[in-house]
Design a protein around this motif. Structure first.
Motif, PDB file in Angstrom:
ATOM      1  N   ASN A  50     -45.986 -60.645 -12.783  1.00  0.00           N
ATOM      2  CA  ASN A  50     -45.233 -59.523 -12.204  1.00  0.00           C
ATOM      3  C   ASN A  50     -44.539 -58.646 -13.240  1.00  0.00           C
ATOM      4  O   ASN A  50     -43.882 -57.669 -12.872  1.00  0.00           O
ATOM      5  CB  ASN A  50     -44.182 -60.049 -11.218  1.00  0.00           C
ATOM      6  CG  ASN A  50     -44.796 -60.384  -9.864  1.00  0.00           C
ATOM      7  OD1 ASN A  50     -45.949 -60.044  -9.606  1.00  0.00           O
ATOM      8  ND2 ASN A  50     -44.037 -61.061  -9.012  1.00  0.00           N
ATOM      9  N   ALA A  81     -46.134 -64.628  -9.484  1.00  0.00           N
ATOM     10  CA  ALA A  81     -46.179 -64.768  -8.030  1.00  0.00           C
ATOM     11  C   ALA A  81     -47.430 -65.531  -7.607  1.00  0.00           C
ATOM     12  O   ALA A  81     -48.520 -65.333  -8.162  1.00  0.00           O
ATOM     13  CB  ALA A  81     -46.172 -63.395  -7.372  1.00  0.00           C
ATOM     14  N   VAL A 138     -42.420 -67.895  -6.384  1.00  0.00           N
ATOM     15  CA  VAL A 138     -42.377 -67.290  -7.711  1.00  0.00           C
ATOM     16  C   VAL A 138     -42.082 -68.391  -8.722  1.00  0.00           C
ATOM     17  O   VAL A 138     -41.257 -69.263  -8.475  1.00  0.00           O
ATOM     18  CB  VAL A 138     -41.309 -66.183  -7.800  1.00  0.00           C
ATOM     19  CG1 VAL A 138     -41.158 -65.689  -9.239  1.00  0.00           C
ATOM     20  CG2 VAL A 138     -41.660 -65.024  -6.881  1.00  0.00           C
TER      21      VAL A 138
END
Length: 390
Positions: A50, A81, A138
């Motif tokens: 990310n 993620a 995450v």
């Protein structure tokens, strides 16, 4: 030798009114290059860097495996993620992780919560951090870290592989012998040992190839791929085709046979024997049995290697590899088929001949330890497949 194919299993699958659903497994290890998004072939699971920099999912080293798999290497202090393919029922998703250094670290969901998943042991640890990541989440390591993800999910069952038999005791076909004799660049005959063997390197390290002679794929091993996990590749003398006691012999360690594109629950059967009495084993991937140790009997100078029959079940759709830990004889390999019946001998205690044409007495079958190995007609020798041998 002729390979035998039947379509019975496939036909039975087609009869069903609807496809079966089974538990399937995907393992996400190392990518081949540095990427920002990485998923399995069917995109069941995806991990995404990310960060604005990207490229944080990197190629890992086989020197530091995680859960016996070469892991992906992930940049530290970045959020990654996890997502799953829409419509797929995920049964379980498990992350195995360590640091990529000689110090421990932490794994969390963000910089605000750096240790929410726990402590990362240092690389090479036999006890990696184990995290349930079934729910989309995450991941963020405090420093560069290593990871492998194993996902179990409900998927459509692949039809069983058509029954296939490689019977190496039948010997080389007439066409195979002709092609081998015409290819003196790659093959040679050892008259003392009574085998054909490769005189040149057939492929480089971990690059799979069919066995060929004179440009043609050999019927004897068609459907099998070969390589060697060694700097010198599949070099001279690694492959041997014995003629008077027909078998495929794989010489030495780190040689690999691959059978491609099998289905979950396919059955592989092996008839094999260690090439000596010292300890040796076969290592197998993607089956319920991962190691086969050679068996012996007797002691000291009386010790002999024993012929073995083993049955393996394929654990997930894909390829199966068989790696030698030293030399092995292969007499037969089958997929979803019984092993071929052995030739029987009235006197299986040694070498003898039995006339098959009493009137002319010009055809005899020769046996070694209960296995028919040579047919002699009018003074010429032929293997069971009908090819004349030296």
């Amino acid at each position: 030798m002729k390979k035998i194919f039947t379509l019975i299993a496939a036909a039975l699958m087609a009869v069903g009114a609807s496809a079966q659903t089974i538990e399937k497994t995907v393992v996400l290890g190392t990518p081949s290059a540095n990427v920002s998004t990485y998923s399995d072939e069917d995109e069941i699971i995806t991990i995404t860097d990310n960060s604005t920099s990207g490229g944080g999912i990197q190629t890992g080293s086989a020197s530091y495996k995680v859960n016996d798999v070469t892991p992906m290497k992930l940049s530290g202090s970045r959020n990654f993620a996890i997502s799953y393919k829409a419509g797929v029922n995920i049964i379980s998703a498990t992350l195995y992780a360590t640091t990529n250094g000689d110090a421990t670290g932490t794994l969390g969901t963000s910089s605000d919560d750096p240790d929410s998943y726990g402590s990362l042991p240092k690389r090479g640890s036999s006890s990696p951090l184990v995290v349930d990541i079934k729910e989309a989440t995450v991941l963020r390591g405090s420093a560069q870290w290593l990871a492998v993800i194993v996902v179990k999910y409900e998927g459509e069952a692949k039809p069983a592989t058509a029954a296939t038999t490689w019977d190496f005791t039948q010997g080389l076909s007439t066409d195979d012998v002709a092609n081998i004799e015409a290819d003196d660049t790659n093959w040679q005959y050892d008259d003392a040992a009574k085998n054909w063997n490769n005189k040149a390197t057939l492929t480089t390290r971990n690059v799979f190839t069919e066995l060929k002679a004179n440009g043609a794929t050999l019927d004897y091993t068609k459907g099998l791929l070969f390589t060697r996990n060694n700097n010198t590749g599949l070099e001279a003398g690694r492959i041997r085709f014995y003629t008077e006691n027909p078998s495929l012999y794989i010489n030495g360690s780190a040689n690999i046979i691959k059978i491609e594109d099998l289905a979950t629950n396919d059955i592989i059967r092996l008839r094999i024997k260690g090439g000596g009495t010292s300890a040796r084993a076969l290592t197998i991937t993607n089956t319920d049995i991962t190691t086969i140790n050679a068996e012996t009997e007797g002691e000291g100078t009386e010790m002999t290697a024993l012929e073995m029959e083993k049955e393996l079940k394929v654990t997930s759709d894909g390829d199966v590899t068989i790696t030698t830990g030293n030399g092995f004889y292969f007499y037969a390999i089958t997929i979803n088929a019984e092993l071929p019946e052995k030739q029987t001998d009235p006197d299986p205690t040694g070498i003898n001949t039995v006339a098959t044409d009493a009137a002319k007495a010009n055809v005899v079958k020769k046996y070694v330890d209960g296995k028919q190995v040579v047919i002699e007609k009018n003074g010429k020798k032929y293997n069971v497949a009908g090819a004349q041998i030296k």
